[in-house]
Enzyme design. Structure first.
Site, PDB file in Angstrom:
ATOM      1  N   ASP A  90       0.318 -23.087   2.004  1.00  0.00           N
ATOM      2  CA  ASP A  90       1.517 -22.984   1.186  1.00  0.00           C
ATOM      3  C   ASP A  90       1.715 -21.577   0.640  1.00  0.00           C
ATOM      4  OD1 ASP A  90       2.346 -25.702   1.309  1.00  0.00           O
ATOM      5  OD2 ASP A  90       0.795 -26.233  -0.122  1.00  0.00           O
ATOM      6  N   ASP A 140      14.282 -18.669  -0.832  1.00  0.00           N
ATOM      7  CA  ASP A 140      13.109 -18.914  -1.666  1.00  0.00           C
ATOM      8  C   ASP A 140      13.052 -18.067  -2.929  1.00  0.00           C
ATOM      9  OD1 ASP A 140      10.870 -20.567  -2.028  1.00  0.00           O
ATOM     10  OD2 ASP A 140       9.523 -18.939  -1.488  1.00  0.00           O
ATOM     11  N   ASP A 178      15.213 -26.458   0.839  1.00  0.00           N
ATOM     12  CA  ASP A 178      15.455 -25.883  -0.490  1.00  0.00           C
ATOM     13  C   ASP A 178      16.800 -25.188  -0.667  1.00  0.00           C
ATOM     14  OD1 ASP A 178      13.267 -26.728  -1.863  1.00  0.00           O
ATOM     15  OD2 ASP A 178      12.223 -24.824  -1.874  1.00  0.00           O
TER      16      ASP A 178
END
Length: 345
Positions: A320, A131, A169
């Protein structure tokens, strides 16, 4: 996950990972006590049931955050709120395996699912340098630690049925420049290792994350997917933790499928009922956007031969990140969950 790149955010905070471990203990208890695949399990106030296996073969955790919220609302006499949250609690959602006890967690979830005659939906999100320092930063300390973690997950699953969504991701951040160059070759090797290890299991299906309809074009990601091991995988996943419509997600998936040998794909429909949020700054619209809604409920009956399933990979009602008043990434947020449920069509 990195919001400004159009990816969204996922379950990753330490508190959320510990909550997953708590759910594991209950899952093991359910696995030992449940008498059948369609019986009622969990708290008596929640009475969470499994979905019909023919259309939705994935396991519903009878003690997830949403189920607990149903029970709490019922105990407080808030029956209307309880029934709204039941829309979430009675659907299968992804179980995100934590970093510390991968074998025990994977075993607990798959045993509970198998005892209920269902398939466990697992999400693996522990790649090193995860991330890019955003809300869900972290991951395994290095490549060796990651391979050991994957080995633990595989040892926990064994021959029990599982569907794995692999590293949201991780490939996307190889494409968009978020992952520093010195880590890229290792990441490709680790993803390829993970796919191979998991596909060596008898009853595990693996889907590599492949971004979403809003971040870019399939031309940018199909070769990185090939380097990451898509040929070994069952397919790829789109729209994980995001809000793009199912129609747009399928269109994106089909374009990408044509470039990776016709691979099938799955779509995260957990929160895409009203599509993406467009009322704020583009680099903030991924994070706890207002006015969103639950999307199509999980099913393998998608009526499209390339789409293997609609899934709730992101657990609706979990934050989130610390934006728009939300708690840390992955923590349960009852008011947001209630809004998603109320807005569902």
């Amino acid at each position: 996950m990195y919001g400004s790149r159009g990816a969204g955010s996922v379950f990753a905070s330490g508190a959320a990972m510990r909550a997953s471990a708590v759910a594991l203990g209950v899952a093991l208890l359910v696995a030992g006590c449940s008498s059948g695949g369609d019986g009622k399990n969990g708290d008596a106030g929640a009475k969470i049931t499994q979905q019909p296996k023919e259309s939705d073969p994935f396991w519903v955790n009878p003690d997830g955050n949403a189920a607990r919220q149903v029970a709490a609302y019922a105990k407080a006499g808030k029956d209307a709120e309880a029934e709204q949250i039941r829309k979430i609690a009675e659907q299968p959602t992804g179980e995100w395996i934590g970093p510390e006890n991968p074998e025990q967690e994977a075993k607990g979830f798959t045993e509970a699912a198998d005892n209920a005659g269902r398939t466990a939906l697992l999400v693996l999100y522990n790649i090193p340098h995860r991330d890019c320092g955003q809300y869900s930063q972290g991951g395994a300390a290095d490549g060796n630690a990651y391979r050991a973690w994957i080995d633990g997950v595989a040892a926990g699953i064994q021959d029990r049925p599982a569907m794995v969504i692999l590293e949201p991701d991780a490939v996307l951040h190889l494409v968009d420049g978020c992952t520093p160059g010195q880590f890229q070759e290792e990441r490709y090797a680790l993803l390829d290792y993970a796919v191979g290890k998991l596909k060596s299991l008898k009853s595990t299906r693996v889907y590599l994350d492949a971004g979403n309809a809003g971040w870019g074009h399939p031309d940018q990601i199909f070769q990185p997917l090939q380097r990451a091991g898509i040929a070994q995988a069952d397919g790829f996943a789109v729209n994980v933790s995001n809000f793009y419509s199912t129609k747009d997600s399928i269109a994106y998936g089909k374009q990408l499928s044509a470039k990776v040998g016709g691979k099938h794909f799955v779509v995260d429909t957990s929160r895409n009922g009203n599509g993406p949020y467009t009322g704020g700054k583009p680099d903030e619209n991924w994070c706890n956007p207002p006015g969103r809604a639950l999307g199509e409920t999980p099913t393998t009956g998608t009526s499209d031969p390339l789409v293997d399933a609609y899934l709730w990979v992101k657990r609706p009602g979990e934050s989130d990140g610390t934006c728009r008043g939300g708690p840390n990434a992955g923590q349960w947020w009852a008011s947001y969950a209630l809004a998603l449920a109320k807005a569902a069509k």
